[in-house]
Design a protein around this motif. Structure first.
Motif, short mmCIF file in Angstrom:
data_model
loop_
_atom_site.label_atom_id
_atom_site.label_comp_id
_atom_site.label_asym_id
_atom_site.label_seq_id
_atom_site.Cartn_x
_atom_site.Cartn_y
_atom_site.Cartn_z
N VAL A 1 44.95 17.21 52.59
CA VAL A 1 45.55 18.21 51.70
C VAL A 1 44.71 18.43 50.45
O VAL A 1 44.46 19.58 50.06
N LEU A 2 44.25 17.35 49.84
CA LEU A 2 43.54 17.47 48.56
C LEU A 2 42.03 17.52 48.71
O LEU A 2 41.33 17.83 47.73
N GLN A 3 41.51 17.20 49.92
CA GLN A 3 40.06 17.21 50.15
C GLN A 3 39.34 16.36 49.09
O GLN A 3 38.49 16.85 48.34
N LEU A 4 39.71 15.09 49.01
CA LEU A 4 39.17 14.20 47.97
C LEU A 4 37.65 14.11 48.07
O LEU A 4 37.10 13.70 49.08
N LYS A 5 36.98 14.49 46.99
CA LYS A 5 35.53 14.63 47.02
C LYS A 5 34.83 13.28 47.16
O LYS A 5 33.77 13.19 47.77
N VAL A 6 35.43 12.22 46.62
CA VAL A 6 34.77 10.92 46.67
C VAL A 6 34.52 10.48 48.11
O VAL A 6 33.45 9.96 48.44
N PHE A 7 35.48 10.72 49.01
CA PHE A 7 35.30 10.32 50.40
C PHE A 7 34.33 11.25 51.12
O PHE A 7 33.61 10.82 52.01
N GLN A 8 34.29 12.51 50.72
CA GLN A 8 33.32 13.42 51.32
C GLN A 8 31.91 13.01 50.95
O GLN A 8 30.99 13.05 51.77
N ASP A 9 31.72 12.60 49.68
CA ASP A 9 30.39 12.15 49.26
C ASP A 9 29.98 10.87 49.98
O ASP A 9 28.85 10.74 50.44
N LEU A 10 30.91 9.92 50.07
CA LEU A 10 30.61 8.68 50.78
C LEU A 10 30.33 8.95 52.25
O LEU A 10 29.48 8.31 52.87
N SER A 11 31.05 9.91 52.83
CA SER A 11 30.86 10.23 54.23
C SER A 11 29.46 10.76 54.47
O SER A 11 28.80 10.42 55.44
N SER A 12 28.97 11.61 53.59
CA SER A 12 27.64 12.17 53.77
C SER A 12 26.57 11.10 53.61
O SER A 12 25.51 11.17 54.24
N LEU A 13 26.85 10.08 52.80
CA LEU A 13 25.86 9.02 52.59
C LEU A 13 25.84 8.03 53.75
O LEU A 13 24.79 7.53 54.13
N SER A 14 27.01 7.74 54.32
CA SER A 14 27.09 6.67 55.32
C SER A 14 27.06 7.17 56.74
O SER A 14 26.90 6.39 57.67
N GLY A 15 27.29 8.47 56.95
CA GLY A 15 27.33 9.01 58.30
C GLY A 15 28.69 8.91 58.94
O GLY A 15 28.87 9.29 60.08
N LEU A 16 29.70 8.38 58.24
CA LEU A 16 31.05 8.30 58.76
C LEU A 16 31.82 9.58 58.45
O LEU A 16 31.43 10.35 57.57
N TYR A 17 32.90 9.77 59.15
CA TYR A 17 33.76 10.89 58.84
C TYR A 17 34.56 10.58 57.57
O TYR A 17 35.04 9.46 57.37
N ALA A 18 34.76 11.60 56.75
CA ALA A 18 35.49 11.41 55.50
C ALA A 18 36.92 10.95 55.75
O ALA A 18 37.45 10.09 55.05
N LEU A 19 37.56 11.53 56.76
CA LEU A 19 38.94 11.17 57.06
C LEU A 19 39.05 9.71 57.46
O LEU A 19 39.99 9.00 57.06
N SER A 20 38.11 9.22 58.24
CA SER A 20 38.14 7.82 58.66
C SER A 20 37.94 6.88 57.48
O SER A 20 38.60 5.84 57.38
N LEU A 21 37.02 7.24 56.59
CA LEU A 21 36.81 6.43 55.39
C LEU A 21 38.06 6.37 54.54
O LEU A 21 38.45 5.31 54.05
N ALA A 22 38.70 7.52 54.36
CA ALA A 22 39.92 7.56 53.56
C ALA A 22 41.02 6.72 54.17
O ALA A 22 41.71 5.97 53.46
N ALA A 23 41.19 6.80 55.49
CA ALA A 23 42.24 6.03 56.16
C ALA A 23 41.99 4.53 56.03
O ALA A 23 42.92 3.76 55.73
N PHE A 24 40.76 4.11 56.24
CA PHE A 24 40.46 2.69 56.14
C PHE A 24 40.65 2.19 54.71
O PHE A 24 41.20 1.10 54.48
N ALA A 25 40.23 2.99 53.72
CA ALA A 25 40.42 2.61 52.32
C ALA A 25 41.90 2.47 51.99
O ALA A 25 42.31 1.55 51.27
N GLY A 26 42.73 3.38 52.52
CA GLY A 26 44.16 3.29 52.27
C GLY A 26 44.77 2.04 52.88
O GLY A 26 45.63 1.39 52.26
N ALA A 27 44.33 1.67 54.09
CA ALA A 27 44.84 0.47 54.73
C ALA A 27 44.48 -0.77 53.91
O ALA A 27 45.32 -1.66 53.70
#
Length: 368
Positions: A135-161
């Motif tokens: 919903v909010l398209q959190l930029k921090v996870f998008q930036d991390l995703s581009s650096l690590s090669g992971l999907y932003a949504l997956s990074l966000a979900a794991f961080a939330g867990a």
């Protein structure tokens, strides 16, 4: 009289499961059976779909990849099997395995067969953070995703867990030790809070975002690929391989915390290890496949009814049966409404809820 004693012991009936009254299965026999069944299910599932691949062709393609050419196969079949179905089934095996073994470990930690990883906020934390990302398209996870090669949504979900589990674990500590009953109550409160936040985000979402949230929240292996498998598999394998090493300590812990301490078990370390491994496994599983319910609840409960409560059997058998159940559920989800695909959580819920109710009713009848 003493000479007759060995014969009396030899003739004694086998120990029986408290829940079912059936003889307790030996761990090696049960795990061996589940391994064979898992291999059969994987080979069978990989050939079924919009493009049908007979089992001989499946074997020919798989053996051809290791240099054993036993037949000629169609290029389309080889592409479908190796690029689409094989990574999906392997991811399903790992996700199902980690959900099953994590559920068994959490049930052992709480000494409650009705517990599952969702009780300590793992699934709800991953879910709410993923919804916030959508919903909010959190930029921090998008930036991390581009650096690590992971999907932003997956990074966000794991961080939330990880965040919600750390919060529950921290709030449950008292005088330097973790109180399991407090952890349960804190987990319930955190789950309610996460559900409220997810409801707020769904209220603010547009139609396209609502569809993404609904589909992701019910789980799917549709995003499986070799790249996803390569990134996720180490984190999914760590809990599956390490949790069985805790079985001896968890057997002692089942007697109570004080008794386990007298037997030499570091209770605080055991709790911490179970929570870390369960968070790692379930967090990554939710990150790559969404929220898939009932595997971590029903599978360990079923294994205990078959084999008893010995964690040397329960933990590996729960991983194997979880992999089997999720693989079969995914097969149904992707074939029952072809060419569309159902969320896999619908299938596991339709299978898991009636099964769990049946086990509860049967258990209540046995106790009566």
């Amino acid at each position: 009289m003493q000479a007759d004693l060995p014969n009396t012991l030899t003739a004694a009936p086998p120990k029986r499961s408290v829940q079912t009254g059936l003889p307790r299965a030996k761990g090696g026999w049960l795990n061996g059976l589940l391994i064979v069944l898992l291999v059969v299910v994987m080979i069978w599932s990989v050939g079924i779909g919009a493009v049908s691949i007979p089992i001989p062709d499946v074997l020919a393609i798989l053996l051809g990849k290791i240099g054993w050419n036993i037949g000629v196969v169609e290029p389309q079949q080889e592409t479908v099997l190796t690029v689409i179905r094989l990574p999906r089934i392997l991811l399903g095996v790992l996700v199902g395995g980690v959900l099953g073994i994590s559920g068994a470990a959490i049930q052992g930690l709480f000494r409650n067969p009705l517990a599952d990883p969702g009780l300590i906020g793992i699934s709800s934390g991953a879910s709410v953070m993923a919804v916030l990302m959508i919903v909010l398209q959190l930029k921090v996870f998008q930036d991390l995703s581009s650096l690590s090669g992971l999907y932003a949504l997956s990074l966000a979900a794991f961080a939330g867990a990880v965040f919600t589990t750390l919060l529950v674990y921290t709030l449950a500590r008292k005088n330097g030790r973790t109180v399991v009953s407090t952890m349960l109550l804190v987990g319930i409160a955190i789950n309610v809070l996460c559900e409220s936040l997810r409801g707020l985000m769904m209220y603010l979402a547009d139609e396209a975002q609502l569809r993404a949230i609904s589909y992701w929240s019910m789980g799917s292996l549709g995003g499986a690929s070799w790249d996803v498998l390569q990134v996720a598999s180490p984190f999914l394998l760590i809990p599956i391989l390490l949790m069985p090493r805790l079985s001896k300590s968890m057997n002692a812990f089942a007697l109570g915390e004080s008794q386990a301490g007298h037997l030499g078990v570091d209770v605080s370390k055991l709790k911490r290890n179970v929570i870390i491994l369960a968070t790692l496994g379930v967090g990554v599983a939710v990150a790559v496949s969404g929220v898939i319910g009932f595997i971590g609840l029903v599978v360990p409960h079923l294994i205990r009814q078959i084999s008893g409560a010995n964690h040397r059997t329960v933990l590996p058998a729960s991983a194997l049966l979880g992999a089997i159940v999720l693989t079969l559920s995914d097969l149904v989800a992707r074939t029952i409404v072809t060419p569309a695909e159902l969320p896999i959580g619908i299938i596991t819920g339709m299978i898991g809820a009636p099964t769990f109710l049946y086990m509860l009713i049967r258990g209540a009848g046995d106790r009566a």
